[in-house]
Design a protein around this motif. Sequence first.
Motif, PDB file in Angstrom:
ATOM      1  N   GLU A   1       0.886  -1.266   0.013  1.00 53.46           N
ATOM      2  CA  GLU A   1      -0.003  -0.025  -0.013  1.00 53.46           C
ATOM      3  C   GLU A   1       0.783   1.210   0.137  1.00 53.46           C
ATOM      4  O   GLU A   1       1.945   1.232   0.343  1.00 53.46           O
ATOM      5  CB  GLU A   1      -0.926   0.119   1.247  1.00 53.46           C
ATOM      6  N   LYS A   2       0.138   2.297  -0.328  1.00 45.35           N
ATOM      7  CA  LYS A   2       1.049   3.787  -0.198  1.00 45.35           C
ATOM      8  C   LYS A   2       1.253   4.063   1.139  1.00 45.35           C
ATOM      9  O   LYS A   2       0.757   3.712   1.972  1.00 45.35           O
ATOM     10  CB  LYS A   2      -0.050   4.759  -1.038  1.00 45.35           C
ATOM     11  N   THR A   3       2.358   4.953   1.036  1.00 49.01           N
ATOM     12  CA  THR A   3       2.766   5.581   2.500  1.00 49.01           C
ATOM     13  C   THR A   3       1.753   5.723   3.421  1.00 49.01           C
ATOM     14  O   THR A   3       1.499   5.648   4.604  1.00 49.01           O
ATOM     15  CB  THR A   3       3.938   6.394   2.348  1.00 49.01           C
ATOM     16  N   ASP A   4       0.879   6.853   2.689  1.00 49.53           N
ATOM     17  CA  ASP A   4      -0.400   7.543   3.579  1.00 49.53           C
ATOM     18  C   ASP A   4      -1.260   6.425   4.400  1.00 49.53           C
ATOM     19  O   ASP A   4      -1.752   6.564   5.271  1.00 49.53           O
ATOM     20  CB  ASP A   4      -1.084   8.477   2.836  1.00 49.53           C
ATOM     21  N   VAL A   5      -1.441   5.020   3.544  1.00 53.30           N
ATOM     22  CA  VAL A   5      -2.247   4.014   3.899  1.00 53.30           C
ATOM     23  C   VAL A   5      -1.340   3.370   5.181  1.00 53.30           C
ATOM     24  O   VAL A   5      -1.752   3.248   6.480  1.00 53.30           O
ATOM     25  CB  VAL A   5      -2.647   3.050   3.163  1.00 53.30           C
TER      26      VAL A   5
ATOM     27  N   GLU B   1       9.689   8.101  10.287  1.00 55.62           N
ATOM     28  CA  GLU B   1       9.036   9.047   9.501  1.00 55.62           C
ATOM     29  C   GLU B   1       8.028  10.002  10.287  1.00 55.62           C
ATOM     30  O   GLU B   1       7.909  10.974  10.354  1.00 55.62           O
ATOM     31  CB  GLU B   1       8.528   9.050   8.147  1.00 55.62           C
ATOM     32  N   ASN B   2       7.105   9.035  11.262  1.00 59.43           N
ATOM     33  CA  ASN B   2       6.141   9.617  11.906  1.00 59.43           C
ATOM     34  C   ASN B   2       6.261   9.693  13.549  1.00 59.43           C
ATOM     35  O   ASN B   2       5.303   9.915  14.245  1.00 59.43           O
ATOM     36  CB  ASN B   2       4.957   9.141  11.509  1.00 59.43           C
TER      37      ASN B   2
ATOM     38  N   LYS C   1      -2.266   3.392  16.862  1.00 58.10           N
ATOM     39  CA  LYS C   1      -2.474   3.268  15.371  1.00 58.10           C
ATOM     40  C   LYS C   1      -3.784   2.104  14.978  1.00 58.10           C
ATOM     41  O   LYS C   1      -4.079   1.743  16.200  1.00 58.10           O
ATOM     42  CB  LYS C   1      -1.163   3.024  14.520  1.00 58.10           C
TER      43      LYS C   1
ATOM     44  N   ASP D   1       0.896   4.597   6.862  1.00 53.27           N
ATOM     45  CA  ASP D   1       1.301   5.537   8.154  1.00 53.27           C
ATOM     46  C   ASP D   1      -0.006   5.171   9.139  1.00 53.27           C
ATOM     47  O   ASP D   1       0.145   5.653  10.260  1.00 53.27           O
ATOM     48  CB  ASP D   1       1.283   7.002   7.676  1.00 53.27           C
ATOM     49  N   GLN D   2      -1.166   4.896   8.993  1.00 53.17           N
ATOM     50  CA  GLN D   2      -2.324   4.759   9.641  1.00 53.17           C
ATOM     51  C   GLN D   2      -2.236   3.335  10.630  1.00 53.17           C
ATOM     52  O   GLN D   2      -2.510   3.470  11.799  1.00 53.17           O
ATOM     53  CB  GLN D   2      -3.543   4.440   8.921  1.00 53.17           C
TER      54      GLN D   2
ATOM     55  N   TRP E   1       4.012   2.847  13.341  1.00 49.69           N
ATOM     56  CA  TRP E   1       5.218   4.190  13.747  1.00 49.69           C
ATOM     57  C   TRP E   1       6.405   3.631  13.189  1.00 49.69           C
ATOM     58  O   TRP E   1       6.910   2.656  13.228  1.00 49.69           O
ATOM     59  CB  TRP E   1       5.143   4.016  15.252  1.00 49.69           C
TER      60      TRP E   1
END
Length: 333
Positions: free
Chosen positions: A188-192, A201-202, A213, A194-195, A198
């Motif tokens: 999946e894409k990074t923004d997915v 990057e975040n 999360k 990221d949910q 940890w």
Amino acid sequence: MLKLTPLPKGFLGILTLVFAASVQYGFSQTIAKLDSSSVYTQKIPGTEVSFDMMAIPGGIYTMGSDSLNIDESPDHLVKIDSLWAGKYEVTWELFDLFLAENKTVFDSLPDETLQKVDAITRPSPPFEDPSLGMGKDGFPVVNVSPYAALTFCKWLSTVTGRFYRLPTEAEWEYMCKKGADTEDFFSEKTDVLDQYIWSYENSDYQYAKVGEKLPNAFGLYDILGNVCEWTLDEYNATYYEKFQDSIAENPWNIPTKLHPRVYRGGSWYDDLENISPTKRGESGLYLQKNDPQIPKSFWWYTDSSYIGFRLVSPVEQPSEEEAQKFWQIVLDE
């Protein structure tokens, strides 16, 4: 150096026999059905502390990958028995009950159980704050050795009357992969991602409280990211090669020494692109490089603020004798 006796063939399977032993205040309910919505709460006698265990139905999956990392290949089929797994990584609130200064908390246990609990060695005081000031209330345990994690599991099993241990490497990967919402979840894409994860990057450069999360499909939080997790296995880069032409049943590379052990899952210290369900971490003396003590602590590490652990418990529990044999092997007793 820790020297361990090899396990009889199929011993991990033996650990799924019925565990008859239980103690007052302990885990007494019978769980007759195991499905993906099942959960039980384990209370610690004499305290307000508890933790949740999620049902992981057994099955067959493809372990490893065909990546360029040689220690992740070849991919191969593995069969895993049903088990329970910690909803969260073990937190400081639970682990601190295990420390020597908190022994009196459990004086109300039945005499027979109390004697067994008192016979278990507790960690010596750490050289420095093992949390490194990152937080303890609701945060995962870090900077503990695999020996400390396993001794904690023995202590917890004795206090509660239910058998707890670390997952094998194969069990851990199964919980991660089969708990994915879709087969291509990890692409999946990074923004997915990221949910759920940890990463460096975040994370604001430190570990986070557990459960902040989204969980995976098994209801497990932080199975990837936050902190890596110790497993039962000794690290061997070519271990998978022995299973490429068969279905491995509950494989376990039984440790014969303290290092190298396998840790899994990636952490707040890793770039997101380097976190995956198949990546294998290898322990070593580098995890204690800043420990000035001679000899270095057998319990605490100074340089593993990115490694913790998660509990598992077989659905079919081992007998008291079989559990004792297990502790003798993994703790060199």
